[in-house]
Write an enzyme that holds these catalytic residues in place. Structure first.
Site, mmCIF file in Angstrom:
data_model
loop_
_atom_site.group_PDB
_atom_site.id
_atom_site.type_symbol
_atom_site.label_atom_id
_atom_site.label_comp_id
_atom_site.label_asym_id
_atom_site.label_seq_id
_atom_site.Cartn_x
_atom_site.Cartn_y
_atom_site.Cartn_z
ATOM 1 N N HIS A 28 4.649 10.436 6.230
ATOM 2 C CA HIS A 28 6.074 10.141 6.232
ATOM 3 C C HIS A 28 6.212 8.696 5.783
ATOM 4 O O HIS A 28 5.733 7.781 6.460
ATOM 5 C CB HIS A 28 6.681 10.338 7.624
ATOM 6 C CG HIS A 28 8.162 10.171 7.618
ATOM 7 N ND1 HIS A 28 8.826 9.480 8.594
ATOM 8 C CD2 HIS A 28 9.108 10.592 6.743
ATOM 9 C CE1 HIS A 28 10.121 9.497 8.327
ATOM 10 N NE2 HIS A 28 10.315 10.161 7.201
ATOM 11 N N LYS A 77 3.848 2.551 10.972
ATOM 12 C CA LYS A 77 4.812 2.978 11.989
ATOM 13 C C LYS A 77 4.121 3.422 13.272
ATOM 14 O O LYS A 77 4.764 3.483 14.311
ATOM 15 C CB LYS A 77 5.675 4.115 11.450
ATOM 16 C CG LYS A 77 6.572 3.689 10.296
ATOM 17 C CD LYS A 77 7.612 4.730 9.977
ATOM 18 C CE LYS A 77 7.138 5.728 8.975
ATOM 19 N NZ LYS A 77 8.182 6.691 8.573
ATOM 20 N N GLN A 94 -3.493 3.348 2.807
ATOM 21 C CA GLN A 94 -3.194 2.199 1.958
ATOM 22 C C GLN A 94 -3.460 2.530 0.492
ATOM 23 O O GLN A 94 -2.638 2.234 -0.376
ATOM 24 C CB GLN A 94 -4.033 0.976 2.350
ATOM 25 C CG GLN A 94 -3.831 -0.163 1.375
ATOM 26 C CD GLN A 94 -4.727 -1.364 1.596
ATOM 27 O OE1 GLN A 94 -4.429 -2.404 1.054
ATOM 28 N NE2 GLN A 94 -5.793 -1.270 2.359
#
Length: 179
Positions: A28, A77, A94
């Site tokens: 997400h 997050k 990443q």
């Protein structure tokens, strides 16, 4: 030419969202793309300068010393909990974000001639239960490019969002019947 102008095209702040995949390896990604000299640039610098326990924003790189362009701030997050979660966040996710950004540049979603005048914030969910690095990479690559496409196109439309208000659903909750 102002910092946000690129030829005849003006880049305002673009906000995008995308969810790709299933289970623990789903990605997400939320994106904020804008001028280095505008609110996005201020938010980018502030976030980089103010890490919190478990949340350490960092510049996404294609390899050490070679950042994605526009300069992309990876903001996790989910608080990093384990060595595996850390490796997936700082490794596979990443890399997926960095390549997804460059996919968007290659597609012309982000103008190549503007990358030095823009900054990107990518807020990324990596589930602490994730285990498959290749899926985490692929899903984050796809979600990043998709979020940038959505931001550039101003999606979803208000009509699409209004049309879904009686049937919300996400991977964590589906209400019973019409709400």
């Amino acid at each position: 030419m102002s910092d946000a102008e690129h030829g005849s095209q003006v880049i305002g702040m673009q906000i995008g969202e995308s969810f790709v995949g299933e289970g623990a390896e789903a990605a997400h990604v939320n994106t904020v793309l804008g001028s280095r000299t505008g609110p996005a640039g201020t938010a980018w610098a502030t976030a980089l300068a103010t890490p919190r326990a478990g949340h350490v924003p960092f510049v996404a790189v294609l390899r050490p010393g070679l950042p994605a362009k526009p300069m992309t701030l990876f903001v996790n997050k989910a608080a990093v909990e384990t060595t595996t979660h850390a490796d997936l966040t700082w490794g596979a996710a990443q890399a997926g974000v960095a390549v997804g950004v460059m996919d968007a540049v290659a597609e012309g979603v982000v103008p190549a001639d503007a990358v030095d005048e823009l900054v990107l914030i990518a807020a990324v969910w990596v589930n602490p239960e994730a285990a498959d690095a290749e899926l985490v990479y692929a899903n984050n690559r796809s979600a990043t490019a998709s979020a940038l496409r959505a931001g550039a196109a101003g999606l979803p439309s208000a009509g699409e969002a209004l049309g879904a208000r009686h049937a919300p659903v996400n991977p964590f909750y589906t209400p019973p019947g019409d709400v």
